[in-house]
Design an enzyme around this catalytic site. Sequence first.
Site, PDB file in Angstrom:
ATOM      1  N   CYS A 130      -6.954  -1.875 -25.686  1.00 46.84           N
ATOM      2  CA  CYS A 130      -6.866  -0.440 -25.997  1.00 46.84           C
ATOM      3  C   CYS A 130      -6.320   0.331 -24.809  1.00 46.84           C
ATOM      4  CB  CYS A 130      -8.254   0.071 -26.392  1.00 46.84           C
ATOM      5  SG  CYS A 130      -8.275   1.842 -26.683  1.00 46.84           S
ATOM      6  N   CYS A 133      -7.941   3.722 -24.161  1.00 49.12           N
ATOM      7  CA  CYS A 133      -9.311   3.662 -23.614  1.00 49.12           C
ATOM      8  C   CYS A 133      -9.278   3.293 -22.136  1.00 49.12           C
ATOM      9  CB  CYS A 133     -10.162   2.603 -24.319  1.00 49.12           C
ATOM     10  SG  CYS A 133      -9.988   2.526 -26.086  1.00 49.12           S
ATOM     11  N   ASP A 134      -8.460   2.321 -21.766  1.00 53.63           N
ATOM     12  CA  ASP A 134      -8.550   1.722 -20.426  1.00 53.63           C
ATOM     13  C   ASP A 134      -7.347   2.007 -19.538  1.00 53.63           C
ATOM     14  OD1 ASP A 134     -10.943   0.566 -21.264  1.00 53.63           O
ATOM     15  OD2 ASP A 134      -9.919  -1.169 -22.113  1.00 53.63           O
TER      16      ASP A 134
END
Length: 300
Positions: A130, A133-134
């Site tokens: 992701c 997200c990261d």
Amino acid sequence: MTDIIVIGAGPAGMTAAIYARRAAKTVLVLEAMSYGGQIINTPDVENYPVAAHISGFDFATRVYEQAKALGAEFRFEKAIELRDGGDLKTVVTPKGEYRARAVIIATGSKNRRLGVEGEDRLIGRGISYCATCDGAFFRKKRVAVVGGGNTALEDALYMADIAEKVYLIHRRDAFRGEEATAERLRARDNVEFVLNSQVTGLNAEKRLQSIEVTDKQGSTRVIEVSGLFVAVGRVPENQSFAGLVELDGAGYAVASENCRTKTAGVFVAGDNRVKEVRQLVTATADGAVAATEAVKYLNS
Ligand code: NAP
């Protein structure tokens, strides 16, 4: 007892909840993680009618709030089993059992693994599924994105704004994702395309340090990256329902356009269904169809 249990709070499931509530049916939505499903990882949705730009998270939050305001109940529990008792279905979660007269399975799909040695061990230590997200952990670093679909192209574009350099690794030379996004990537001078190539090795001590990439001629190149974003597609989450729903060879639930399955009162909606086009707009459309069919079933 509820009229309709919806399993999965992605766009398909939450749209089903909206339609079912507007038909005055009681609705319980069961969700294993958080609401939104896959779309919350998309930074900018540009192809959903009305909103020229909306983040996937904002989209999901609006649909969630809409469903809640209409009276849908949400419980964050994973459905692990579905039992058919004819007019009464039972959905089992680790916390208990819920009964309903109809069930809509809208469980979507999960990330496909690359299948390279060490992949699981390095999740959170350089490997991610992701980018939104990261991605921030890799500011000014070198990263690679694997895959040739829309997710990989969008992840590469997203990372091009954050990372020093992005390698986009794809096993063919043609992309499955939209040409418009590929074109935007070609215009970025910190993106390098590594085509006709597969990731064949991961080198790490505590964290990922480099990857081995092998092309179709068999030559292997080592690329130093501290992040690897895997975007090689999704696997449908249908195994828990295999007894009541026919699955195709890839694990997708077989249902026609009316979202009905082989079990009366059990419907399927969204990315976990056999279909040609898996997009946000087709997921929400499925939710509407499945709920309408479920209401018809309950009223018949
Ligand atoms: P996808 O379209 O299925 O693409 C998966 C990609 O990974 C393909 O290019 C495939 O290569 C490659 N691949 C599969 N297994 C591999 C392996 N073991 N090793 C290396 N490469 C592998 O998946 P997705 O990109 O996650 O998209 C899923 C669905 O969501 C699609 O319908 C997509 O259009 C949709 N989506 C839409 C948007 C949007 O509309 N904004 C955003 C994201 C996703 P091949 O091409 O060679 O098969």
